[in-house]
Design an enzyme around this catalytic site. Structure first.
Site, mmCIF file in Angstrom:
data_model
loop_
_atom_site.group_PDB
_atom_site.id
_atom_site.type_symbol
_atom_site.label_atom_id
_atom_site.label_comp_id
_atom_site.label_asym_id
_atom_site.label_seq_id
_atom_site.Cartn_x
_atom_site.Cartn_y
_atom_site.Cartn_z
ATOM 1 N N GLU A 50 -79.508 -6.877 -114.489
ATOM 2 C CA GLU A 50 -78.904 -8.189 -114.207
ATOM 3 C C GLU A 50 -78.569 -8.449 -112.739
ATOM 4 O O GLU A 50 -77.436 -8.835 -112.416
ATOM 5 C CB GLU A 50 -77.648 -8.372 -115.085
ATOM 6 C CG GLU A 50 -77.945 -8.252 -116.566
ATOM 7 C CD GLU A 50 -76.714 -8.389 -117.459
ATOM 8 O OE1 GLU A 50 -75.596 -8.526 -116.927
ATOM 9 O OE2 GLU A 50 -76.879 -8.372 -118.687
ATOM 10 N N GLU B 112 -83.059 -5.858 -125.892
ATOM 11 C CA GLU B 112 -81.737 -6.038 -126.526
ATOM 12 C C GLU B 112 -81.782 -7.188 -127.525
ATOM 13 O O GLU B 112 -80.908 -8.051 -127.561
ATOM 14 C CB GLU B 112 -80.671 -6.317 -125.445
ATOM 15 C CG GLU B 112 -80.586 -5.234 -124.401
ATOM 16 C CD GLU B 112 -79.492 -5.458 -123.356
ATOM 17 O OE1 GLU B 112 -78.580 -6.275 -123.595
ATOM 18 O OE2 GLU B 112 -79.562 -4.815 -122.299
HETATM 19 C C1 XIL Z 1 -72.595 -4.916 -124.306
HETATM 20 C C2 XIL Z 1 -72.168 -3.967 -125.420
HETATM 21 O O1 XIL Z 1 -72.951 -4.237 -126.562
HETATM 22 C C3 XIL Z 1 -70.710 -4.159 -125.719
HETATM 23 O O2 XIL Z 1 -70.265 -3.164 -126.646
HETATM 24 C C4 XIL Z 1 -69.881 -4.060 -124.443
HETATM 25 O O3 XIL Z 1 -68.535 -4.370 -124.735
HETATM 26 C C5 XIL Z 1 -70.393 -5.020 -123.386
HETATM 27 O O4 XIL Z 1 -71.773 -4.771 -123.166
HETATM 28 N N1 XIL Z 1 -76.422 -7.035 -121.670
HETATM 29 C C6 XIL Z 1 -76.491 -5.666 -121.490
HETATM 30 C C7 XIL Z 1 -75.722 -4.774 -122.377
HETATM 31 O O5 XIL Z 1 -77.284 -5.188 -120.658
HETATM 32 O O6 XIL Z 1 -75.324 -3.581 -121.742
HETATM 33 C C8 XIL Z 1 -74.511 -5.484 -122.972
HETATM 34 O O7 XIL Z 1 -73.924 -4.602 -123.938
HETATM 35 C C9 XIL Z 1 -74.929 -6.798 -123.600
HETATM 36 C C10 XIL Z 1 -75.544 -7.709 -122.582
#
Ligand code: XIL
Length: 371
Positions: A160, A265
């Site tokens: 990001e 994701e």
């Molecule tokens: C999220 C997790 O799922 C949560 O448990 C945590 O509180 C916050 O992060 N993008 C990403 C992930 O790259 O690492 C994030 O994961 C969700 C958005």
């Protein structure tokens, strides 16, 4: 009956029961109910794992993971906040456990993530001088990436770094180190982890403006003579609004750079949302109208979700040679981060398995593409 065969039997039964109750034609062979088996010649099928799952403290999750997934991403335990809590203190306990668990079960680890502005330990924000910040940056990547080289399959080296308009996010890394920090992160990762695939990961980077910024970033790394093997599109999308055209264009444009495309994701938001993207620092104020399905998902929505997943996987299959992995952000609906973000305490339904670990209609639609 051994514990393992008990679990296997139970799970097969659970899959079959679910299929029966949904009125679908079912077969009982293992292959016919396993995503990783069905897509084994196409791309890896991944999931995010939390600490409970890594420690196998939830038997139903443990069983489903082994049956369905051949790749896994640590949901939180390899983030700097956990793995590097203080200046000279690293905590590898859970990460080591994940690597051992995945090795034992023949699951490839997609490690996540070396450099990200969120979930940083508090000490990082207190570092004053640029020199000290650079020392933290370099030591962090070297220490963590080298420890797991050859043990994990890939790293999300940077997560990001871009804004939605394709410009660089003015993160702490950008402010302290300037716009070259992404190339620098990959350079350090390359020498610390020569046997690990190195990826850039972001959300919304299938959209034209952010995609253009992402392509420029990747080209910059390549022009510097530094290795980058792939790009991750997180894939936190919304029901009825999957940007199929932009995803297709992104697969084509990114793979034209000579790198693999990963969907890292994947989940599909079914609840009302006023904000786009997946910036974990953004929040919405909650009220009950934002949690409409707390007693169950209406069938009409369930079918829409199935149709969205079907369309997505159809597209993924069309470009299977260019895609390395399709990974879901969580094992089942009950464990999804979307129950807590961007509004706390909601009941969400973004994945292929429900709260009882049973496959949903979307699972069958996806699987049917291979039958
Ligand atoms: C999220 C997790 O799922 C949560 O448990 C945590 O509180 C916050 O992060 N993008 C990403 C992930 O790259 O690492 C994030 O994961 C969700 C958005």
């Amino acid at each position: 009956m051994s514990r393992i065969s008990f679990f296997v039997t139970t799970c097969c039964l659970c899959l079959i029961t679910a299929a029966c109750t949904s009125g679908k034609k079912i077969t009982t062979s293992k292959n016919s109910s396993s995503l990783k088996e069905a897509f084994k010649n196409d791309f890896g099928i991944g999931t995010a794992l939390n600490a409970v799952q890594i420690e196998e403290r939830d038997p139903r999750a443990a069983l489903l993971i082994l049956q369905q997934f051949n790749m896994a991403t640590p949901e939180n335990i390899m983030k700097a906040q956990v793995i590097h809590p203080q200046w000279a203190v690293y905590n590898f306990d859970m990460a080591d456990k994940m690597v051992a668990y995945c090795q034992k079960n023949n699951i490839k680890v997609n490690a996540h993530t070396l450099i990200w502005h969120s979930q940083l330990p508090a000490f990082v924000r207190r570092i004053q001088s640029v020199d000290s910040f650079r020392t933290f940056f370099t030591d962090h990547i070297k220490t963590v990436a080298s420890r797991y080289d050859g043990k994990v399959y890939s790293w999300d080296v940077v997560n990001e770094a871009l804004n939605d308009d394709g410009t660089m996010r003015k993160s702490i890394f950008f402010q302290k180190l300037g716009g070259d920090f992404v190339t620098e992160a990959f350079r350090i990762a390359q020498s610390s982890a020569p046997n690990t695939q190195l990826y850039y990961n972001d959300y919304g980077n299938e959209q034209p403006a952010k995609r253009a910024g992402c392509i420029a970033l990747i080209k910059k790394i390549q022009v510097a003579g530094v290795r980058i093997d792939g790009v991750g599109i997180q894939g936190h999308w919304h029901l009825g609004r999957i940007p199929l055209k932009e995803i297709e264009e992104s697969i084509l444009q990114y793979s034209a750079l000579g790198i693999k495309v990963m969907f890292t994701e994947l989940d599909i938001e079914v609840l009302p949302r006023s904000l786009q993207g997946a910036d974990v620092n953004q929040r919405m104020i909650g009220d009950s109208s934002l949690n409409p399905y707390k007693n169950g998902l209406p069938d009409s929505v369930q079918q829409k979700l199935a149709a969205d997943y079907e369309a997505l996987f159809k597209l993924f299959l069309k470009y299977k040679g260019k895609i390395g992995r399709v990974a879901f952000w969580g094992v089942n609906d009950g464990q999804s981060w979307l129950n807590g973000w961007p509004v706390a305490g909601r009941t969400n339904y973004p994945l292929l398995f429900d709260r009882d670990f049973k496959p949903k209609p979307a699972f069958y639609k996806v699987l049917a593409l291979k039958q």
